[in-house]
Design a protein around this motif. Structure first.
Motif, PDB file in Angstrom:
ATOM      1  N   GLY A   1       7.733 -28.021  61.867  1.00 19.94           N
ATOM      2  CA  GLY A   1       7.622 -28.997  60.783  1.00 19.94           C
ATOM      3  C   GLY A   1       8.699 -28.898  59.719  1.00 19.94           C
ATOM      4  N   ARG A   2       9.502 -27.840  59.758  1.00 22.86           N
ATOM      5  CA  ARG A   2      10.555 -27.688  58.758  1.00 22.86           C
ATOM      6  C   ARG A   2      11.654 -28.725  58.958  1.00 22.86           C
ATOM      7  NH1 ARG A   2      12.980 -21.903  57.062  1.00 22.86           N
ATOM      8  NH2 ARG A   2      10.776 -21.467  57.471  1.00 22.86           N
ATOM      9  N   THR A   3      12.198 -29.237  57.876  1.00 27.93           N
ATOM     10  CA  THR A   3      13.257 -30.248  57.943  1.00 27.93           C
ATOM     11  C   THR A   3      14.452 -29.810  57.120  1.00 27.93           C
ATOM     12  OG1 THR A   3      11.640 -32.038  58.220  1.00 27.93           O
ATOM     13  CG2 THR A   3      13.842 -32.657  57.485  1.00 27.93           C
ATOM     14  N   ILE A   4      15.646 -29.990  57.671  1.00 33.65           N
ATOM     15  CA  ILE A   4      16.892 -29.656  56.968  1.00 33.65           C
ATOM     16  C   ILE A   4      17.753 -30.904  56.922  1.00 33.65           C
ATOM     17  CG2 ILE A   4      19.005 -28.288  57.029  1.00 33.65           C
ATOM     18  CD1 ILE A   4      17.509 -26.150  58.500  1.00 33.65           C
ATOM     19  N   TYR A   5      18.254 -31.232  55.739  1.00 34.60           N
ATOM     20  CA  TYR A   5      19.169 -32.369  55.583  1.00 34.60           C
ATOM     21  C   TYR A   5      20.582 -31.859  55.487  1.00 34.60           C
ATOM     22  CZ  TYR A   5      14.889 -34.875  54.426  1.00 34.60           C
ATOM     23  OH  TYR A   5      13.629 -35.419  54.475  1.00 34.60           O
ATOM     24  N   TYR A   6      21.511 -32.594  56.089  1.00 36.10           N
ATOM     25  CA  TYR A   6      22.912 -32.225  55.948  1.00 36.10           C
ATOM     26  C   TYR A   6      23.756 -33.479  55.876  1.00 36.10           C
ATOM     27  CZ  TYR A   6      23.433 -32.869  61.043  1.00 36.10           C
ATOM     28  OH  TYR A   6      23.446 -33.374  62.317  1.00 36.10           O
TER      29      TYR A   6
ATOM     30  N   PRO B   1      13.599 -20.879  67.890  1.00 33.22           N
ATOM     31  CA  PRO B   1      13.630 -22.140  67.149  1.00 33.22           C
ATOM     32  C   PRO B   1      14.047 -23.318  68.022  1.00 33.22           C
ATOM     33  CG  PRO B   1      14.656 -20.391  65.884  1.00 33.22           C
ATOM     34  CD  PRO B   1      14.438 -19.840  67.263  1.00 33.22           C
ATOM     35  N   ARG B   2      13.286 -24.396  67.917  1.00 34.63           N
ATOM     36  CA  ARG B   2      13.577 -25.624  68.656  1.00 34.63           C
ATOM     37  C   ARG B   2      13.486 -26.789  67.690  1.00 34.63           C
ATOM     38  NH1 ARG B   2      12.313 -24.974  74.315  1.00 34.63           N
ATOM     39  NH2 ARG B   2      11.570 -22.851  74.736  1.00 34.63           N
ATOM     40  N   GLY B   3      14.445 -27.678  67.764  1.00 31.38           N
ATOM     41  CA  GLY B   3      14.429 -28.825  66.875  1.00 31.38           C
ATOM     42  C   GLY B   3      15.106 -30.024  67.507  1.00 31.38           C
TER      43      GLY B   3
ATOM     44  N   GLY C   1      19.728 -42.909  55.692  1.00 29.81           N
ATOM     45  CA  GLY C   1      20.468 -42.837  56.951  1.00 29.81           C
ATOM     46  C   GLY C   1      21.145 -41.513  57.209  1.00 29.81           C
ATOM     47  N   SER C   2      20.993 -40.537  56.311  1.00 27.15           N
ATOM     48  CA  SER C   2      21.628 -39.240  56.524  1.00 27.15           C
ATOM     49  C   SER C   2      20.927 -38.481  57.646  1.00 27.15           C
ATOM     50  CB  SER C   2      21.596 -38.420  55.236  1.00 27.15           C
ATOM     51  OG  SER C   2      20.264 -38.175  54.838  1.00 27.15           O
ATOM     52  N   ALA C   3      21.667 -37.561  58.246  1.00 24.25           N
ATOM     53  CA  ALA C   3      21.128 -36.802  59.363  1.00 24.25           C
ATOM     54  C   ALA C   3      20.252 -35.655  58.877  1.00 24.25           C
ATOM     55  CB  ALA C   3      22.269 -36.248  60.216  1.00 24.25           C
ATOM     56  N   MET C   4      19.293 -35.319  59.686  1.00 26.80           N
ATOM     57  CA  MET C   4      18.437 -34.182  59.367  1.00 26.80           C
ATOM     58  C   MET C   4      17.996 -33.500  60.660  1.00 26.80           C
ATOM     59  SD  MET C   4      15.012 -36.182  58.102  1.00 26.80           S
ATOM     60  CE  MET C   4      14.094 -37.291  59.190  1.00 26.80           C
ATOM     61  N   LEU C   5      17.721 -32.224  60.535  1.00 34.61           N
ATOM     62  CA  LEU C   5      17.200 -31.434  61.644  1.00 34.61           C
ATOM     63  C   LEU C   5      15.704 -31.256  61.438  1.00 34.61           C
ATOM     64  CD1 LEU C   5      19.907 -28.619  61.889  1.00 34.61           C
ATOM     65  CD2 LEU C   5      19.627 -30.596  63.370  1.00 34.61           C
ATOM     66  N   VAL C   6      14.920 -31.665  62.427  1.00 36.86           N
ATOM     67  CA  VAL C   6      13.471 -31.533  62.359  1.00 36.86           C
ATOM     68  C   VAL C   6      13.058 -30.472  63.363  1.00 36.86           C
ATOM     69  CG1 VAL C   6      11.260 -32.721  62.583  1.00 36.86           C
ATOM     70  CG2 VAL C   6      13.267 -33.960  61.736  1.00 36.86           C
ATOM     71  N   TRP C   7      12.384 -29.422  62.864  1.00 34.13           N
ATOM     72  CA  TRP C   7      12.041 -28.275  63.699  1.00 34.13           C
ATOM     73  C   TRP C   7      10.600 -28.349  64.193  1.00 34.13           C
ATOM     74  CZ3 TRP C   7      15.941 -25.262  65.210  1.00 34.13           C
ATOM     75  CH2 TRP C   7      17.130 -25.354  64.470  1.00 34.13           C
TER      76      TRP C   7
END
Length: 233
Positions: A224-229, A204-206, A215-221
């Motif tokens: 194409g998968r996206t995770i918000y935290y 996995p690379r993101g 303005g919240s942070a998110m991880l984009v892989w």
């Protein structure tokens, strides 16, 4: 970010590293495990050899040409174009020729390496994703190795992803463990679980990005998968 876009990004990262490796060549290293002990360039012939930078630079120069040729092969539909020449005169007793058809192999100059990198960034948009991912892996390896040369000293430091106090860090969406780490300099994200792979079988690379709405942070892989935290980017 698509594999082709990641390749273009890595090409841009590799260019200045090649220049830094080149600058190290006339600088001898007394102990390759400690880096250079020289404070000035050494000139004269024969030129001294940097134990880490020299072999890696040769590997990159040759590898970039091979990678370009491989991408051209796939873009051309697995048909290698035969190079045809025309003799246009003589110079110093040798024939002077120009290319009529196909592309002559790259020469060994630094300028040809730069041209090959330009071609890679362009050609990768015309190949299947699996070929682009393979190119990405090779370029990523060269970038990582160059940054680990001690006289360059740019090895990325991977740290846990920062989250608000009391909050859990984001879990890896593929292995569900809390093994994600972020590179301090580039913002790249990886899972450090050695057994973890994404849906395409890759590690996995993101990257960290920012939600344009709040303005919240998110991880984009890479797939194409996206995770918000919870942290603000």
């Amino acid at each position: 970010m698509t594999p082709a876009e990641e390749v273009a990004t890595l090409v841009d990262e590799l260019r200045p590293l090649i220049e830094q490796l080149q600058e190290l060549l006339p600088e001898p290293v007394e102990d390759a495990t400690k880096g250079s002990s020289q404070s000035h360039k050494v000139t004269g012939s024969p030129a001294p050899w940097h134990a880490e930078a020299g072999p890696l630079l040769l590997t990159i120069h040759a590898g970039v040409r091979d990678l370009e040729a491989d991408l051209r092969y796939h873009v051309a539909g697995h048909t290698r174009l035969r190079v045809q020449y025309e003799t246009v005169g003589q110079r110093a007793g040798r024939q002077v020729r120009r290319v009529l058809k196909g592309e002559a192999p790259r020469g060994g100059s630094d300028a040809n390496t730069a041209a090959a990198l330009d071609a890679i960034a362009r050609l990768v948009h015309g190949v299947p994703d699996d070929i682009a991912r393979r190119a990405r892996g090779q370029l990523d390896s060269w970038v990582r190795q160059a940054r680990e040369v001690r006289d360059i000293g740019e090895a990325e430091k991977w740290i846990p992803i920062h989250v608000p106090k009391g909050a859990l860090p984001p879990a890896c969406p593929y292995c569900k463990t809390f093994s994600l780490r972020i590179a301090q300099e580039s913002g790249r994200v990886r899972c450090f679980n050695a057994r973890c792979t994404d849906e395409k079988g890759d590690r996995p690379r993101g990257r960290i990005d920012k939600n344009r709405l709040d303005g919240s942070a998110m991880l984009v892989w890479a797939d194409g998968r996206t995770i918000y935290y919870g942290e603000s980017a």
